[in-house]
Design a protein around this motif. Sequence first.
Motif, PDB file in Angstrom:
ATOM      1  N   ARG A  67      26.306  25.245  -4.929  1.00  0.00           N
ATOM      2  CA  ARG A  67      25.721  25.258  -6.270  1.00  0.00           C
ATOM      3  C   ARG A  67      24.489  26.153  -6.371  1.00  0.00           C
ATOM      4  O   ARG A  67      24.307  26.847  -7.361  1.00  0.00           O
ATOM      5  CB  ARG A  67      25.393  23.838  -6.707  1.00  0.00           C
ATOM      6  CG  ARG A  67      26.628  22.940  -6.730  1.00  0.00           C
ATOM      7  CD  ARG A  67      26.302  21.574  -7.275  1.00  0.00           C
ATOM      8  NE  ARG A  67      27.418  20.655  -7.136  1.00  0.00           N
ATOM      9  CZ  ARG A  67      28.480  20.629  -7.930  1.00  0.00           C
ATOM     10  NH1 ARG A  67      28.589  21.472  -8.906  1.00  0.00           N
ATOM     11  NH2 ARG A  67      29.444  19.750  -7.718  1.00  0.00           N
ATOM     12  N   LEU A  68      23.628  26.104  -5.370  1.00  0.00           N
ATOM     13  CA  LEU A  68      22.392  26.888  -5.358  1.00  0.00           C
ATOM     14  C   LEU A  68      22.156  27.421  -3.956  1.00  0.00           C
ATOM     15  O   LEU A  68      22.503  26.754  -2.971  1.00  0.00           O
ATOM     16  CB  LEU A  68      21.189  26.019  -5.757  1.00  0.00           C
ATOM     17  CG  LEU A  68      21.177  25.422  -7.158  1.00  0.00           C
ATOM     18  CD1 LEU A  68      20.066  24.378  -7.276  1.00  0.00           C
ATOM     19  CD2 LEU A  68      20.998  26.516  -8.189  1.00  0.00           C
ATOM     20  N   ASP A  74      12.767  26.448   2.399  1.00  0.00           N
ATOM     21  CA  ASP A  74      13.200  25.267   1.646  1.00  0.00           C
ATOM     22  C   ASP A  74      13.257  24.021   2.527  1.00  0.00           C
ATOM     23  O   ASP A  74      13.569  24.079   3.714  1.00  0.00           O
ATOM     24  CB  ASP A  74      14.583  25.497   1.039  1.00  0.00           C
ATOM     25  CG  ASP A  74      14.543  26.439  -0.150  1.00  0.00           C
ATOM     26  OD1 ASP A  74      13.449  26.647  -0.722  1.00  0.00           O
ATOM     27  OD2 ASP A  74      15.607  26.970  -0.513  1.00  0.00           O
ATOM     28  N   LYS A  97      20.574  18.349  -0.667  1.00  0.00           N
ATOM     29  CA  LYS A  97      19.626  18.338  -1.766  1.00  0.00           C
ATOM     30  C   LYS A  97      18.308  18.993  -1.356  1.00  0.00           C
ATOM     31  O   LYS A  97      17.825  18.769  -0.254  1.00  0.00           O
ATOM     32  CB  LYS A  97      19.376  16.906  -2.234  1.00  0.00           C
ATOM     33  CG  LYS A  97      20.647  16.239  -2.769  1.00  0.00           C
ATOM     34  CD  LYS A  97      20.376  14.874  -3.290  1.00  0.00           C
ATOM     35  CE  LYS A  97      19.942  15.030  -4.719  1.00  0.00           C
ATOM     36  NZ  LYS A  97      19.737  13.750  -5.387  1.00  0.00           N
ATOM     37  N   ARG A  98      17.770  19.765  -2.276  1.00  0.00           N
ATOM     38  CA  ARG A  98      16.417  20.333  -2.162  1.00  0.00           C
ATOM     39  C   ARG A  98      15.633  19.650  -3.265  1.00  0.00           C
ATOM     40  O   ARG A  98      15.788  19.964  -4.444  1.00  0.00           O
ATOM     41  CB  ARG A  98      16.466  21.845  -2.370  1.00  0.00           C
ATOM     42  CG  ARG A  98      15.087  22.518  -2.352  1.00  0.00           C
ATOM     43  CD  ARG A  98      15.178  24.013  -2.573  1.00  0.00           C
ATOM     44  NE  ARG A  98      15.928  24.305  -3.793  1.00  0.00           N
ATOM     45  CZ  ARG A  98      16.752  25.350  -3.929  1.00  0.00           C
ATOM     46  NH1 ARG A  98      16.952  26.204  -2.955  1.00  0.00           N
ATOM     47  NH2 ARG A  98      17.381  25.547  -5.070  1.00  0.00           N
ATOM     48  N   ASP A 100      15.154  17.298  -6.053  1.00  0.00           N
ATOM     49  CA  ASP A 100      16.140  16.696  -6.950  1.00  0.00           C
ATOM     50  C   ASP A 100      17.353  17.591  -7.186  1.00  0.00           C
ATOM     51  O   ASP A 100      18.312  17.182  -7.837  1.00  0.00           O
ATOM     52  CB  ASP A 100      15.504  16.368  -8.305  1.00  0.00           C
ATOM     53  CG  ASP A 100      14.493  15.230  -8.211  1.00  0.00           C
ATOM     54  OD1 ASP A 100      14.634  14.383  -7.303  1.00  0.00           O
ATOM     55  OD2 ASP A 100      13.570  15.189  -9.044  1.00  0.00           O
ATOM     56  N   ASP A 101      17.296  18.826  -6.668  1.00  0.00           N
ATOM     57  CA  ASP A 101      18.383  19.779  -6.892  1.00  0.00           C
ATOM     58  C   ASP A 101      19.524  19.584  -5.902  1.00  0.00           C
ATOM     59  O   ASP A 101      19.303  19.553  -4.690  1.00  0.00           O
ATOM     60  CB  ASP A 101      17.886  21.222  -6.750  1.00  0.00           C
ATOM     61  CG  ASP A 101      16.920  21.626  -7.845  1.00  0.00           C
ATOM     62  OD1 ASP A 101      17.011  21.062  -8.952  1.00  0.00           O
ATOM     63  OD2 ASP A 101      16.071  22.503  -7.587  1.00  0.00           O
ATOM     64  N   VAL A 103      22.253  21.255  -4.012  1.00  0.00           N
ATOM     65  CA  VAL A 103      22.550  22.647  -3.659  1.00  0.00           C
ATOM     66  C   VAL A 103      23.975  22.835  -3.158  1.00  0.00           C
ATOM     67  O   VAL A 103      24.539  23.925  -3.288  1.00  0.00           O
ATOM     68  CB  VAL A 103      21.528  23.216  -2.643  1.00  0.00           C
ATOM     69  CG1 VAL A 103      20.135  23.233  -3.254  1.00  0.00           C
ATOM     70  CG2 VAL A 103      21.529  22.446  -1.344  1.00  0.00           C
TER      71      VAL A 103
END
Length: 146
Positions: A67-68, A74, A97-98, A100-101, A103
């Motif tokens: 996703r990212l 990071d 997850k990074r 709340d994102d 990834v």
Amino acid sequence: MPTATAFVFCHPIEITTQDIDAMGHVNNAVYLQWVQEAVVRYWQYRSPPQAQIELLWVALKHVIVYRLPLFLEDRVEAHVMATATRGTRASFTTLFKRGDDLVAEVRSSWCCVDATTRRPRRIASDIARAFLPNVGRSVAANKEQD
């Protein structure tokens, strides 16, 4: 999607310079190494010591949705959940997850193997309950997707 009754295991991931590709972000292949590490750590954390001696796991399939991108600086965690067991197989979802994102999301299927014979071994209900406390309901509700 993981059941509400699944235990979630959080595993911190350290990004190293070797993880970074020519585009300046974590190489897609690195996620497979991270999934292996996170699922094995989850197994070691939740399973009884005797089961860790008697059983091994072999990855059968991984489906990854990126996703990212992730970068060297990071901070990322792998959130691992067992989603189902059936016969010799177990399914896991690993969310990277990074903060709340989200990834990346990885859905994987693993085969339980006898450590001595190296042959597939049925997952006992007590082992399944270590990961899915309501195993009777979750097995019926979460048919493994092949």
